[in-house]
Design an enzyme around this catalytic site. Structure first.
Site, PDB file in Angstrom:
ATOM      1  N   LYS A  88      16.980   2.396   1.498  1.00 49.92           N
ATOM      2  CA  LYS A  88      18.012   2.022   2.577  1.00 49.92           C
ATOM      3  C   LYS A  88      19.068   1.063   2.364  1.00 49.92           C
ATOM      4  O   LYS A  88      18.954   0.254   2.360  1.00 49.92           O
ATOM      5  CB  LYS A  88      17.227   1.486   3.776  1.00 49.92           C
ATOM      6  CG  LYS A  88      16.394   2.570   4.618  1.00 49.92           C
ATOM      7  CD  LYS A  88      15.886   2.027   5.795  1.00 49.92           C
ATOM      8  CE  LYS A  88      14.466   1.469   5.805  1.00 49.92           C
ATOM      9  NZ  LYS A  88      13.889   1.036   7.251  1.00 49.92           N
TER      10      LYS A  88
ATOM     11  N   PHE B 161      13.775   3.190  10.834  1.00 49.33           N
ATOM     12  CA  PHE B 161      12.300   2.825  10.184  1.00 49.33           C
ATOM     13  C   PHE B 161      11.558   4.073  10.110  1.00 49.33           C
ATOM     14  O   PHE B 161      11.533   4.856  11.141  1.00 49.33           O
ATOM     15  CB  PHE B 161      11.762   1.693  11.007  1.00 49.33           C
ATOM     16  CG  PHE B 161      10.540   1.185  10.546  1.00 49.33           C
ATOM     17  CD1 PHE B 161      10.420   0.093   9.712  1.00 49.33           C
ATOM     18  CD2 PHE B 161       9.206   1.865  10.834  1.00 49.33           C
ATOM     19  CE1 PHE B 161       9.381  -0.245   9.229  1.00 49.33           C
ATOM     20  CE2 PHE B 161       7.927   1.193  10.349  1.00 49.33           C
ATOM     21  CZ  PHE B 161       8.251   0.117   9.328  1.00 49.33           C
ATOM     22  N   VAL B 162      11.127   4.404   9.149  1.00 44.48           N
ATOM     23  CA  VAL B 162      10.252   5.774   8.624  1.00 44.48           C
ATOM     24  C   VAL B 162       9.006   5.446   8.365  1.00 44.48           C
ATOM     25  O   VAL B 162       8.708   4.464   8.040  1.00 44.48           O
ATOM     26  CB  VAL B 162      11.167   6.505   7.566  1.00 44.48           C
ATOM     27  CG1 VAL B 162      12.561   7.010   8.010  1.00 44.48           C
ATOM     28  CG2 VAL B 162      11.241   5.630   6.357  1.00 44.48           C
TER      29      VAL B 162
ATOM     30  N   GLU C 169       7.523   2.182  -6.015  1.00 45.12           N
ATOM     31  CA  GLU C 169       7.863   1.482  -4.669  1.00 45.12           C
ATOM     32  C   GLU C 169       8.137   2.875  -3.865  1.00 45.12           C
ATOM     33  O   GLU C 169       8.669   3.701  -4.071  1.00 45.12           O
ATOM     34  CB  GLU C 169       8.923   0.567  -4.833  1.00 45.12           C
ATOM     35  CG  GLU C 169       9.513  -0.069  -3.562  1.00 45.12           C
ATOM     36  CD  GLU C 169       8.362  -1.075  -2.770  1.00 45.12           C
ATOM     37  OE1 GLU C 169       7.201  -0.420  -2.439  1.00 45.12           O
ATOM     38  OE2 GLU C 169       8.557  -2.109  -2.479  1.00 45.12           O
ATOM     39  N   ASP C 170       7.501   2.476  -2.679  1.00 48.60           N
ATOM     40  CA  ASP C 170       8.013   3.594  -1.433  1.00 48.60           C
ATOM     41  C   ASP C 170       9.292   3.478  -1.042  1.00 48.60           C
ATOM     42  O   ASP C 170       9.793   4.331  -0.990  1.00 48.60           O
ATOM     43  CB  ASP C 170       6.727   3.400  -0.522  1.00 48.60           C
ATOM     44  CG  ASP C 170       6.870   1.934   0.165  1.00 48.60           C
ATOM     45  OD1 ASP C 170       7.474   1.157  -0.147  1.00 48.60           O
ATOM     46  OD2 ASP C 170       6.041   1.886   1.139  1.00 48.60           O
TER      47      ASP C 170
ATOM     48  N   ARG D  38       0.198   7.031   7.655  1.00 49.49           N
ATOM     49  CA  ARG D  38       0.621   7.249   6.150  1.00 49.49           C
ATOM     50  C   ARG D  38      -0.058   8.712   5.653  1.00 49.49           C
ATOM     51  O   ARG D  38       0.600   8.913   4.708  1.00 49.49           O
ATOM     52  CB  ARG D  38      -0.332   6.214   5.442  1.00 49.49           C
ATOM     53  CG  ARG D  38      -0.127   4.689   5.541  1.00 49.49           C
ATOM     54  CD  ARG D  38      -0.873   3.935   4.519  1.00 49.49           C
ATOM     55  NE  ARG D  38      -0.991   2.486   4.973  1.00 49.49           N
ATOM     56  CZ  ARG D  38       0.123   1.599   4.743  1.00 49.49           C
ATOM     57  NH1 ARG D  38       1.130   1.878   4.027  1.00 49.49           N
ATOM     58  NH2 ARG D  38      -0.080   0.323   4.750  1.00 49.49           N
TER      59      ARG D  38
ATOM     60  N   ASP E 146      14.196  -1.819   1.305  1.00 48.90           N
ATOM     61  CA  ASP E 146      14.960  -1.873   2.251  1.00 48.90           C
ATOM     62  C   ASP E 146      15.984  -3.272   2.110  1.00 48.90           C
ATOM     63  O   ASP E 146      16.975  -3.010   1.519  1.00 48.90           O
ATOM     64  CB  ASP E 146      13.868  -2.209   3.210  1.00 48.90           C
ATOM     65  CG  ASP E 146      14.242  -2.414   4.609  1.00 48.90           C
ATOM     66  OD1 ASP E 146      15.330  -1.892   4.782  1.00 48.90           O
ATOM     67  OD2 ASP E 146      13.679  -2.984   5.639  1.00 48.90           O
TER      68      ASP E 146
ATOM     69  N   LYS F 139       0.882  -1.068   0.011  1.00 41.41           N
ATOM     70  CA  LYS F 139      -0.038   0.041   0.155  1.00 41.41           C
ATOM     71  C   LYS F 139       0.687   1.232  -0.201  1.00 41.41           C
ATOM     72  O   LYS F 139       0.574   2.288  -0.442  1.00 41.41           O
ATOM     73  CB  LYS F 139      -0.794   0.058   1.373  1.00 41.41           C
ATOM     74  CG  LYS F 139      -1.988  -1.310   1.363  1.00 41.41           C
ATOM     75  CD  LYS F 139      -2.529  -1.288   2.528  1.00 41.41           C
ATOM     76  CE  LYS F 139      -3.674  -2.375   2.785  1.00 41.41           C
ATOM     77  NZ  LYS F 139      -3.876  -2.657   4.079  1.00 41.41           N
TER      78      LYS F 139
ATOM     79  N   ASP G  11       4.013   3.275   6.466  1.00 39.93           N
ATOM     80  CA  ASP G  11       3.208   3.395   7.824  1.00 39.93           C
ATOM     81  C   ASP G  11       3.790   2.278   8.866  1.00 39.93           C
ATOM     82  O   ASP G  11       4.988   1.676   8.551  1.00 39.93           O
ATOM     83  CB  ASP G  11       1.871   2.328   7.590  1.00 39.93           C
ATOM     84  CG  ASP G  11       2.303   0.711   7.496  1.00 39.93           C
ATOM     85  OD1 ASP G  11       3.316   0.687   6.560  1.00 39.93           O
ATOM     86  OD2 ASP G  11       1.733  -0.118   8.070  1.00 39.93           O
TER      87      ASP G  11
HETATM   88  P1  IMP Z   1      12.132  -4.969   1.398  1.00 37.67           P
HETATM   89  O1  IMP Z   1      11.384  -6.213   0.948  1.00 37.67           O
HETATM   90  O2  IMP Z   1      12.700  -5.359   2.668  1.00 37.67           O
HETATM   91  O3  IMP Z   1      12.912  -4.266   0.385  1.00 37.67           O
HETATM   92  O4  IMP Z   1      10.992  -4.202   2.106  1.00 37.67           O
HETATM   93  C1  IMP Z   1      10.047  -3.393   1.117  1.00 37.67           C
HETATM   94  C2  IMP Z   1       8.731  -2.924   1.861  1.00 37.67           C
HETATM   95  O5  IMP Z   1       9.037  -2.828   3.350  1.00 37.67           O
HETATM   96  C3  IMP Z   1       8.413  -1.622   1.441  1.00 37.67           C
HETATM   97  O6  IMP Z   1       7.608  -1.751   0.461  1.00 37.67           O
HETATM   98  C4  IMP Z   1       7.614  -1.340   2.885  1.00 37.67           C
HETATM   99  O7  IMP Z   1       6.409  -1.521   2.803  1.00 37.67           O
HETATM  100  C5  IMP Z   1       8.250  -1.859   3.854  1.00 37.67           C
HETATM  101  N1  IMP Z   1       9.276  -1.123   4.684  1.00 37.67           N
HETATM  102  C6  IMP Z   1      10.551  -1.292   4.648  1.00 37.67           C
HETATM  103  N2  IMP Z   1      11.325  -0.199   5.496  1.00 37.67           N
HETATM  104  C7  IMP Z   1      10.165   0.465   5.732  1.00 37.67           C
HETATM  105  C8  IMP Z   1      10.344   1.672   6.526  1.00 37.67           C
HETATM  106  O8  IMP Z   1      11.296   2.270   7.169  1.00 37.67           O
HETATM  107  N3  IMP Z   1       8.983   2.217   6.852  1.00 37.67           N
HETATM  108  C9  IMP Z   1       7.922   1.523   6.410  1.00 37.67           C
HETATM  109  N4  IMP Z   1       7.750   0.607   5.650  1.00 37.67           N
HETATM  110  C10 IMP Z   1       9.039  -0.006   5.412  1.00 37.67           C
END
Ligand code: IMP
Length: 180
Positions: A130, A151-152, A98-99, A164, A102, A42, A158
């Protein structure tokens, strides 16, 4: 809500300016082409809403949803599709929105399943990165901001479904993250 905020990392004005720059660059790169923007739900919905209004190329929008962190701030490492696309991607230019990247697991998984569907091109636009937390390498073609390993929340992102609606990107006070 302000009393729960530890610090603001990116102010609304900075976000708006960067989103406009990204919009200009994407419009230049895709000149003469139509793009299907695939928003990863989302968290990316706010970013998408601003970004499409700074694009001056023909676009269509679709949404995909994956399993995320649930109530924790740590990735489970397991990615599942919760809602698939409505449009086929075959022979289309796809730009994933993508937001935040990570560990890279989510994006890596979505990229691999979309590649199999033979799009004409497949690129990634992410608001935040990140890099310190990366587990799998992913190439981000258009990036808003690199941020430190914190964590943001805000601007679509969210914690436990909340925050959000904040117009900025912020880190919350430690006591908020320790409550589940
Ligand atoms: P990844 O699969 O670890 O790259 O994570 C991606 C998803 O994790 C993002 O689309 C977010 O929904 C969530 N996410 C990762 N870091 C954060 C953060 O700092 N705040 C909020 N959501 C996060």
């Amino acid at each position: 809500m302000n009393e729960l905020i530890e610090k603001i990392l990116i102010e609304p004005k900075e976000i708006q300016e960067r989103v406009k720059e990204l919009g200009r660059k994407i419009s230049e790169d895709y000149q003469g082409k139509e793009v299907l923007l695939v928003c990863i739900l989302k968290g990316a919905f706010v970013f998408l809403a601003d970004l499409i209004r700074s694009l001056d190329i023909p676009v269509r929008v679709d949404f995909i949803a994956c399993s995320s962190y649930g109530s924790s701030t740590e990735s489970s490492g397991v990615v599942r599709i919760l809602k698939d696309l409505d449009y086929p991607v075959e022979r289309k230019h796809i730009l994933l929105i993508e937001d935040i990247v990570d560990t890279g697991l989510t994006l890596n998984y979505i990229l691999s399943i979309l590649k199999e569907r033979r799009p004409l091109s497949l690129k990634v636009c992410a608001l935040l990165d990140k890099p310190e937390r990366r587990i799998v390498p992913v190439n981000v073609d258009y990036l808003g901001f690199k941020i430190p390993n914190e964590f943001v929340v805000g601007y679509g992102l969210d914690f436990n479904g909340h925050y959000r609606n904040l117009p900025f990107i912020a880190v919350l006070k430690k006591e908020v993250y320790s409550q589940k």
